[in-house]
Design an enzyme around this catalytic site. Structure first.
Site, PDB file in Angstrom:
ATOM      1  N   HIS A  70       8.907  60.224  80.905  1.00 50.99           N
ATOM      2  CA  HIS A  70       8.464  59.912  79.589  1.00 50.99           C
ATOM      3  C   HIS A  70       9.562  60.443  78.758  1.00 50.99           C
ATOM      4  O   HIS A  70      10.093  61.693  78.463  1.00 50.99           O
ATOM      5  CB  HIS A  70       7.176  60.956  79.395  1.00 50.99           C
ATOM      6  CG  HIS A  70       6.267  60.557  78.156  1.00 50.99           C
ATOM      7  ND1 HIS A  70       6.882  60.699  76.854  1.00 50.99           N
ATOM      8  CD2 HIS A  70       5.178  59.963  78.125  1.00 50.99           C
ATOM      9  CE1 HIS A  70       5.955  59.997  76.048  1.00 50.99           C
ATOM     10  NE2 HIS A  70       4.933  59.883  76.816  1.00 50.99           N
ATOM     11  N   THR A 150      26.120   8.798  62.420  1.00 49.01           N
ATOM     12  CA  THR A 150      24.739   9.117  62.759  1.00 49.01           C
ATOM     13  C   THR A 150      24.380   8.608  64.120  1.00 49.01           C
ATOM     14  O   THR A 150      24.988   7.477  64.445  1.00 49.01           O
ATOM     15  CB  THR A 150      24.003   8.400  61.628  1.00 49.01           C
ATOM     16  OG1 THR A 150      24.131   6.968  61.544  1.00 49.01           O
ATOM     17  CG2 THR A 150      23.976   8.945  60.254  1.00 49.01           C
ATOM     18  N   HIS A 151      23.787   9.354  64.754  1.00 45.88           N
ATOM     19  CA  HIS A 151      23.535   8.943  66.131  1.00 45.88           C
ATOM     20  C   HIS A 151      25.058   9.087  66.991  1.00 45.88           C
ATOM     21  O   HIS A 151      25.042   8.352  68.096  1.00 45.88           O
ATOM     22  CB  HIS A 151      22.790   7.655  66.445  1.00 45.88           C
ATOM     23  CG  HIS A 151      21.475   7.491  65.674  1.00 45.88           C
ATOM     24  ND1 HIS A 151      20.400   7.971  66.148  1.00 45.88           N
ATOM     25  CD2 HIS A 151      21.256   7.078  64.566  1.00 45.88           C
ATOM     26  CE1 HIS A 151      19.482   7.736  65.262  1.00 45.88           C
ATOM     27  NE2 HIS A 151      19.923   7.304  64.183  1.00 45.88           N
ATOM     28  N   SER A 273      43.283  27.280  83.817  1.00 44.95           N
ATOM     29  CA  SER A 273      44.122  27.948  84.739  1.00 44.95           C
ATOM     30  C   SER A 273      44.901  26.653  85.627  1.00 44.95           C
ATOM     31  O   SER A 273      45.961  27.031  86.341  1.00 44.95           O
ATOM     32  CB  SER A 273      43.353  28.560  85.866  1.00 44.95           C
ATOM     33  OG  SER A 273      42.324  27.675  86.474  1.00 44.95           O
ATOM     34  N   LYS A 278      45.663  21.842  78.271  1.00 47.70           N
ATOM     35  CA  LYS A 278      44.298  22.102  77.713  1.00 47.70           C
ATOM     36  C   LYS A 278      44.322  23.075  76.412  1.00 47.70           C
ATOM     37  O   LYS A 278      44.773  24.222  76.626  1.00 47.70           O
ATOM     38  CB  LYS A 278      43.225  22.579  78.888  1.00 47.70           C
ATOM     39  CG  LYS A 278      43.079  21.530  79.750  1.00 47.70           C
ATOM     40  CD  LYS A 278      42.422  20.279  79.552  1.00 47.70           C
ATOM     41  CE  LYS A 278      40.926  20.528  78.779  1.00 47.70           C
ATOM     42  NZ  LYS A 278      40.122  20.737  79.906  1.00 47.70           N
ATOM     43  N   GLU A 285      31.943  27.166  71.795  1.00 48.26           N
ATOM     44  CA  GLU A 285      31.044  26.766  73.246  1.00 48.26           C
ATOM     45  C   GLU A 285      30.327  28.170  73.541  1.00 48.26           C
ATOM     46  O   GLU A 285      28.999  28.348  73.898  1.00 48.26           O
ATOM     47  CB  GLU A 285      31.928  26.444  74.610  1.00 48.26           C
ATOM     48  CG  GLU A 285      32.375  24.855  74.485  1.00 48.26           C
ATOM     49  CD  GLU A 285      33.402  24.713  75.513  1.00 48.26           C
ATOM     50  OE1 GLU A 285      33.423  23.395  75.904  1.00 48.26           O
ATOM     51  OE2 GLU A 285      34.075  25.453  76.008  1.00 48.26           O
TER      52      GLU A 285
END
Length: 448
Positions: A70, A150-151, A273, A278, A285
Site C-alpha cells: 500500500h 489538395t488530395h 546504415s 540518405k 517521423e
C-alpha cells in the site's frame, strides 16, 4: 515512458520523488489547517513541528511498501518516522495528526491533479514557443511561391508562409485548449471515504486547495471524477494531432520527388546504415509515431470515467502509465518540432520547379472564370478547359514533349476571345495571391 523520450523537467514531475514531495506538502497543509481551525486537538506548535521535520526517503518508502503493499501507508509510515525522530522519549508523537480524517484518495487525487497542473504548465509554454516560431516563419516566407496541393495533387499557387501561418493558428487553438484544460483539472478533494466529510471539516479541504492553487471539488465521491482527466487527455490528443499534422507535411515535402523542405541534417548525422546518401526525416517521423501513443491514451482516460459506485481502483493502474506517457511524449514532440520548424530548410527554386511541373495546369480555375466572363456558359467553359487540361495531363504523365496548357488554349478556336495580354495575367502565379494580405494582417494580430 522510456528515457529516450523523457526530458528532465517533465520526467521529474511524474517521478516518485516529486509525487511524494507533493504528498508531503498536502499532509503538512492539512495538519496546519486542523491547527488553524482548533477543533481536532492538534496545536499550532505541533503543526509547526510537523512542517519543520516532515521528510521521506523514496528507497525507504519502497522497502515499506514491499511489506504493506500500500503506497500511501508506506509513505505515511516513512514520513512519520522523520517527524517523530527528535521527539523526546515519552512525549506525544506529532505524527499522529498526519492524515487525520483523510483517506488515501484525498491525498492521491489532490496530488495527481497538482502534478497534472505542473505538467500542463510545461506544455503550455512548449505550445507557445512553437506557435511563435511558426508565426515568425510565416512572415519570413510570406512571399515564397509554392504550389498548393489538395488530395496530393497540384491545385493553385500559394505561398509557403501560409503553411507556417496555418500551423500557428492551430497551435493557438491548442494553447487555448491547454489553458482551459489546466483550469478544468486544477481541483483537489479532501472529503473522506465517500465524499461526506464524515471525519474531516470541509474547511481543511478549502485551506489545502487554496494553498496549492487548486479549486476544491464541490462534490467528490471518494475520488475526483475522471471526466476532468478525460477532458485533459482529449486536449493532449488534439494537440498531438496538430504536431502530427505539422510533421506529416514536412515528411511529404521532404520526399525526393518533392524536396521543397527538409528537416535540419546535423553535421556528422547518418541517414542509413546501408545507403550513405540518405537524408531521412526521422525526427518528424518520430513525432508522428509518438502522436499515436498520445491519441491512444486518450481512450484510456475516457474508459477511466466510469468507476463503480463511489470509486474503484480500475483507473489507477491505467492512468499511472497513460498520463505520464502522454505528457512526456507530447513534451518531447514539442521539443523536436521547436528545433525542426525553427531550422526548417526550404528550397524555393524547387518549389518554383514543382509549381511549373504540370505545364500550367494550375491556372485552369482562372481560365474557367475568364471564359465565363466572355459570355460562355460555365458548363461549356468547363468542358473546354478540361479537354485541354486532360490533353496536357497525358503528356505530363507520359513525359512527352508536347505543348503547354496555355499553348493548347491558344490553339483552340473556342478560346479566341482570350487575348495574349489576358493570358499573361491568367498565367501569372501572383494573380492568385492578390488577397493574401488579409491573411497576414490577421496573423499579425495573433498572440499567445
Amino acid at each position: 515512458m522510456i528515457d529516450r523520450y523523457t526530458r528532465p523537467e517533465m520526467g521529474h514531475i511524474f517521478s516518485l520523488e516529486n509525487k511524494y514531495a507533493v504528498w508531503q506538502e498536502i499532509e503538512v497543509l492539512a495538519c496546519e489547517a486542523h491547527a488553524e481551525l482548533g477543533e481536532s486537538g492538534i496545536t499550532k506548535e505541533e503543526a509547526a513541528w510537523i512542517r519543520e521535520h516532515a521528510a521521506f526517503k523514496k528507497e525507504e518508502v519502497d522497502e515499506i511498501e514491499a511489506v504493506t503493499n500500500h503506497d500511501v501507508i508506506a509513505f505515511l509510515t516513512n514520513m512519520g518516522s522523520y517527524i517523530d525522530a527528535d521527539v523526546p522519549e515519552g512525549e506525544p508523537k506529532p505524527s499522529r495528526w498526519v492524515h487525520y480524517g483523510m483517506t488515501s484518495s484525498d491525498l492521491g487525487d489532490t496530488a495527481l491533479c497538482y502534478q497534472l497542473v505542473q505538467a500542463t504548465d510545461i506544455l503550455i509554454e512548449d505550445c507557445k514557443k512553437l506557435g511563435e516560431i511558426c508565426k515568425r516563419r510565416a512572415f519570413e516566407e510570406k512571399d515564397t511561391l509554392c504550389v498548393g496541393r489538395t488530395h496530393g495533387i497540384h491545385a493553385e499557387p500559394m505561398t509557403f508562409g501560409m503553411k507556417f501561418g496555418s500551423w500557428a493558428w492551430e497551435l493557438k487553438r491548442d494553447y487555448d485548449r491547454l489553458v482551459d484544460a489546466r483550469a478544468n483539472v486544477a481541483f483537489g478533494a479532501i472529503s473522506g471515504a465517500v465524499g461526506t466529510y464524515s471525519s474531516i471539516d470541509p474547511r481543511v479541504e478549502e485551506y489545502v486547495c487554496e494553498h496549492l492553487g487548486l479549486a476544491h471539488d464541490p462534490l467528490s465521491t471518494q475520488v475526483i471524477s475522471r471526466d476532468h482527466h478525460a477532458y485533459l487527455a482529449g486536449v493532449l490528443a488534439t494537440t498531438a494531432a496538430t504536431c502530427e499534422r505539422i510533421a506529416t507535411e514536412i515528411r511529404n515535402l521532404q520526399k525526393t520527388d518533392t524536396l521543397e523542405a527538409e528537416e535540419p541534417f546535423r553535421k556528422g548525422q547518418k541517414g542509413s546504415s546501408a545507403m550513405p546518401h540518405k537524408r531521412n526525416p526521422i525526427t518528424v517521423e518520430k513525432v508522428c509515431g509518438l502522436s499515436r501513443v498520445v491519441k491512444a491514451n486518450a481512450q484510456v482516460a475516457f474508459d477511466n470515467v466510469a468507476l463503480w459506485h463511489e470509486r474503484d481502483i480500475s483507473h489507477s493502474s491505467a492512468e499511472r502509465v497513460a498520463q505520464a506517457d502522454s505528457f512526456i511524449a507530447l513534451d518531447h514532440m514539442f521539443s523536436c518540432l521547436i528545433r525542426i520548424v525553427d531550422g526548417l530548410v526550404l528550397y524555393p527554386a524547387q518549389m518554383l520547379a514543382n509549381l511549373n511541373k504540370t505545364r500550367g495546369l494550375i491556372y485552369s480555375s482562372k481560365v474557367l472564370l475568364h471564359l465565363v466572363d466572355t459570355g460562355i456558359t460555365r458548363e461549356d467553359a468547363y468542358k473546354i478547359v478540361q479537354e485541354n487540361a486532360m490533353a496536357t495531363w497525358r503528356e505530363v504523365q507520359q513525359c512527352e514533349a508536347g505543348t503547354t496548357f496555355r499553348e493548347k488554349l491558344e490553339a483552340d478556336p473556342r478560346c479566341s476571345k482570350l487575348k495574349a495580354e489576358e493570358l499573361d495575367a491568367i498565367f501569372d502565379p501572383k494573380a492568385f495571391l492578390t488577397r493574401t494580405g488579409v491573411v497576414f494582417d490577421r496573423l499579425e494580430r495573433l498572440t499567445f
